[in-house]
Structures are given as C-alpha cells and as structure tokens.
Design an enzyme around this catalytic site. Sequence first.
Site, PDB file in Angstrom:
ATOM      1  N   ASP A  74       0.850  -1.193   0.000  1.00 27.07           N
ATOM      2  CA  ASP A  74       0.000   0.000   0.000  1.00 27.07           C
ATOM      3  C   ASP A  74       0.890   1.248   0.000  1.00 27.07           C
ATOM      4  OD1 ASP A  74       0.749  -0.632   2.691  1.00 27.07           O
ATOM      5  OD2 ASP A  74      -0.795   0.719   3.458  1.00 27.07           O
ATOM      6  N   GLU A 140      -0.045  -0.751   5.897  1.00 25.62           N
ATOM      7  CA  GLU A 140       1.048  -0.230   6.717  1.00 25.62           C
ATOM      8  C   GLU A 140       0.897   1.272   6.874  1.00 25.62           C
ATOM      9  OE1 GLU A 140       4.741   1.177   8.295  1.00 25.62           O
ATOM     10  OE2 GLU A 140       3.971   1.762   6.354  1.00 25.62           O
TER      11      GLU A 140
END
Length: 385
Positions: A74, A140
């Site tokens: 991500d 994250e």
Amino acid sequence: MSADPLALTRYLIRCPSVTPAEGGALAFLERTLQAAGFTVYRITFSEPGAADVENLYARIGTASPHLTFAGHTDVVPPGNEAAWAHPPFAGEVAGGELYGRGAVDMKGGIGCALAAVLDHLAAHGGKPKGSISFLVTGDEEGIAVNGTPKLLHWVADRGEKFDHCILGEPSNAEELGDTIKIGRRGSLNGHLIVSGKQGHVAYPDRADNPIRGLVTLVAALQAAPLDHGSALFPPSHLEFTSVDVGNKTVNLIPGEARARFNIRFNDKHTLDSLKALIEQRAEKAAAGKINFAFQWEPSNAGVFAVKPGPFTDLVAEAIAKITGRKPELSTSGGTSDARFITQYCPVVEFGLVGQTMHQVNERVAVADLRALTAIYRAIIDRYFE
Ligand SMILES: [Zn+2]
C-alpha cells in the site's frame, strides 16, 4: 536470464494501491511467486470500524532456516497529481530515475527482494536450502489494524516460525548502504492532571490554584535526564506538547490544569518501568502538597533492538561488498511494522534511500534498484550457504 527489479517495481507502481486498496499489486505478487514454486495465501482481515485489508503470505521450502522478506504494497495518496513531473502511477523513467508513488516506500524494496529471490532460486535448482517467504501487507500506511500484526499471528497459528526477517523499508538517509535500522525507541503519551479548588482571584485563600502545582511538576519532570543513553540508543527524552487550563474568565482561579507529554525512550526502560519512574518523580516533587494524577494512553510502540551479531554482520558485509560503504546500525526514526515483527524473530530494516518518500515526485535511481537487488542476493546466498 536474471529477474529485472526495474520491470517488477514498475509493474507494482502501476497498481494504484492507496491504502486500503489492493490495486492489483498483491495479485501480481501472487502470480509471480506461484510461478516460481511458492505456496501463496491471500488473507483478508476485517475489524469493525476499519476497512477490510488484503494481505499476502508466500513460502517456498519447509526446512529451516526460514528467512522472510516483509513489506507493504500500500502507498500514501499522491497528493496534487498536477505537481508531479511524471504521473504518480505511470512508472516512467527519466534521467536514470524511476518516478512513482511507492518507488522507495516501498514497492521498490519489494521489487528488489523479489528479483533477488527469483535469481537465487534459479541459480539453485528452484529450491532454497531452507525456506524463504514473503510477508506483505496492504495496511502499513493506514491504521495498521488489519495488516502485519494479524498476519504474523495467522502464520504463527499455522505452526510456522521465522528465523530472521528483512523489512525492506527505505532505511538509508542519503546514499544506498549508509544505514541499517536495527531497532527503535519506544513512544509513550501521557497526561498530567492537577486538581485544585476553583475560586475568586481576589480571595486566593479560599481557593487552591492548580496552575501552581502544574508548573512545579512540569519543571520537576524536565529537570533530570531519564537516563544517559545505552549502547544502542541515545538518551530517553520527555517533551511536553501542551499545557491546558481552558479558563476564559479573568477573575476566576480554575479548578483543574492539565499538561500533555510524549516520551521517546530507550532500552533502559519498559513501558511499565517508565510509567513508575515518572509517577515516582512527580510524587517526590509534589511532597504531598499537590493533588495530581497521570493518564497514560495505550501504546503498542515499546522499545526494541536486535543485538549486533552474526545476522547484522551478514547484512552489513553484503552492503559493503556491493556499495563499498560501512552501514551505521541505527535506532532512529518513526515507527514501522518492525515493532510487530520483533515479537516473532530478529528483524533488520534495509531498503532504498528514504529522501523522497511520501513526497511529490517520489523516485528512485535505477542504479539503486540494481544495487539493492545485488545486496539482497548476496544476503540470501550467504544465509543459505
Ligand atoms: Zn513504508
């Protein structure tokens, strides 16, 4: 023919995986790793009030030692896309640099690890001498509740153990090879509340002004150092971030005064011992004359560090071999998923250069992608020698 970290990173950048979107990035890893003989699991975690997040765990081999490459696909949003010299999800190369959101944080790190692992396997009959895995989250950059902590737990529940982990976050400050991160200070937030008695400013004898007590305690908590540092860490540090009374009335002594603070602490403390130390020092300064209390915010950021030894030596030697630099073993910087991984196995962070992370025009030198791949390859080859 060797795997191309530029092509792999480019493909990942072209997947618009802004947290919590998967964007095709994990699907690409799944296909690529499956083709190389990995057993691949795609796991979606949910939590009330948070977006569902996709994660990936892929392993080849069943024996030990087990080396895992951790990371996230991500990315943070691109911000003002018009401000980018090259579109953030196009993966264009210009002037020897690959542009795109996630180029260094950390699709580049994943592309390099993938290329190094594929090359190692190709050179060793398609199988490692132990096990290699990828532990990749899509959560994250967000609130991280449906990412690495749950994924680690999921793997442990299957009875699998990791021996060592390399987290490919951009660890270097200026040049590839300048820094390995081997740990992090802990972080603790607290509130100090002093209670007094509200009253008229003209009759202070009938009131008890909590601001006097607060000033005394704030001064006392800042007076002496918390420690003098340790072998791996700088001294711990307490910083007040706010002092609040909220009193709008000029002739009123308030009933309560508050202060907020953060402590970045080293391995001379634990969360619990640190709270006890602060409460003790306040107790002493108050000398029974100030009515105070602490409120501690929950923290999942305890202090941790990997002791320098054979594993950090192996990583440092691989870096020196490829870049000629002797990396600093650092414990500086903000939090990362290493704080969760450390509860399962020793983890070091080594990836690209962090300078453009989260910025407009995030980019990586193509030469750095090739050098990081060579470093990871040297680490893997030595690890399984
Ligand atoms: Zn990152």
